[in-house]
Design an enzyme around this catalytic site. Structure first.
Site, PDB file in Angstrom:
ATOM      1  N   VAL A  97       0.905  -1.148   0.000  1.00  0.00           N
ATOM      2  CA  VAL A  97       0.000   0.000   0.000  1.00  0.00           C
ATOM      3  C   VAL A  97       0.946   1.199   0.000  1.00  0.00           C
ATOM      4  CG1 VAL A  97      -1.824   1.239   1.229  1.00  0.00           C
ATOM      5  CG2 VAL A  97      -1.823  -1.271   1.179  1.00  0.00           C
ATOM      6  N   PRO A  98       1.127   1.831  -1.154  1.00  0.00           N
ATOM      7  CA  PRO A  98       2.301   2.662  -1.439  1.00  0.00           C
ATOM      8  C   PRO A  98       2.305   4.066  -0.824  1.00  0.00           C
ATOM      9  CG  PRO A  98       0.828   2.675  -3.312  1.00  0.00           C
ATOM     10  CD  PRO A  98       0.237   1.715  -2.315  1.00  0.00           C
ATOM     11  N   CYS A  99       2.442   4.138   0.495  1.00  0.00           N
ATOM     12  CA  CYS A  99       2.472   5.450   1.151  1.00  0.00           C
ATOM     13  C   CYS A  99       3.690   6.269   0.727  1.00  0.00           C
ATOM     14  CB  CYS A  99       2.400   5.302   2.662  1.00  0.00           C
ATOM     15  SG  CYS A  99       3.617   4.203   3.397  1.00  0.00           S
ATOM     16  N   HIS A 100       4.690   5.618   0.143  1.00  0.00           N
ATOM     17  CA  HIS A 100       5.844   6.378  -0.371  1.00  0.00           C
ATOM     18  C   HIS A 100       5.452   7.279  -1.533  1.00  0.00           C
ATOM     19  CE1 HIS A 100       5.755   2.597  -2.695  1.00  0.00           C
ATOM     20  NE2 HIS A 100       6.267   3.312  -3.702  1.00  0.00           N
TER      21      HIS A 100
END
Length: 182
Positions: free
Chosen positions: A145-148
């Protein structure tokens, strides 16, 4: 007849990656957590927290439930996977955080970024950029889950639970930032 209720089982493993060791854990529902920089001390603290939050028996295993997450993460770091297709267990995220993380997972594709405020708007909460930042910091499933991919509206990187150097590496892998010169 045995009336004892079985604790749920959580399989876990530490895998190597381009950004350091990652602790992965999965329930029968799916991948439940990814933890950065999983040396022995961080791994042990994370597993203790996980056992407490889920009331689960923890079993070390890199097969079964974790085989596909491990395969997909390796393909991602090799540059061959642009989107994860894994069952996810959202039980460590609730309410607003879960809503924001689900929108992030489905609506911010590989190689793109979104502002904290823009993500707040997408979930119908304009003005909740700080709350989105808190949701990113509480993301139990980073990378997958790409919070970056969430950045400041002025182009700044913003914060990151795995550290800003890790965020830079992930964004460079996806072509958003240039690769480091050395």
């Amino acid at each position: 007849m045995d009336s004892e209720v079985q604790s749920p089982r959580v399989e876990w493993a530490v895998v190597t990656s381009d950004i350091g060791p990652l602790l992965l854990a999965a329930t029968d529902q799916g991948l439940v957590t990814v933890v950065f920089h999983a040396d022995a001390a961080i791994r042990d603290r994370a597993l203790d927290r996980l056992a407490g939050r889920l009331g689960a028996e923890l079993v070390e295993s890199a097969s079964g439930r974790l085989a596909e997450p491990i395969r997909q993460l390796a393909a991602y770091f090799e540059g061959g996977l642009r989107g994860f297709d894994l069952p996810l267990d959202w039980s460590l995220a609730t309410g607003f955080n879960r809503q924001v993380l689900r929108e992030l997972a489905s609506g911010v594709p590989y190689g793109t970024v979104v502002g904290y405020g823009d993500l707040a708007d997408r979930v119908g909460q304009p003005g909740a950029a700080q709350a989105v930042g808190a949701a990113m910091g509480a993301n139990p499933l980073p990378v997958v889950v790409p919070c970056h991919r969430v950045v400041e509206s002025d182009g700044g990187l913003g914060g990151f639970g795995g550290g800003l150097e890790t965020k830079r590496q992930l964004l460079a892998l996806e072509g958003v930032l240039p690769q480091p010169l050395f």
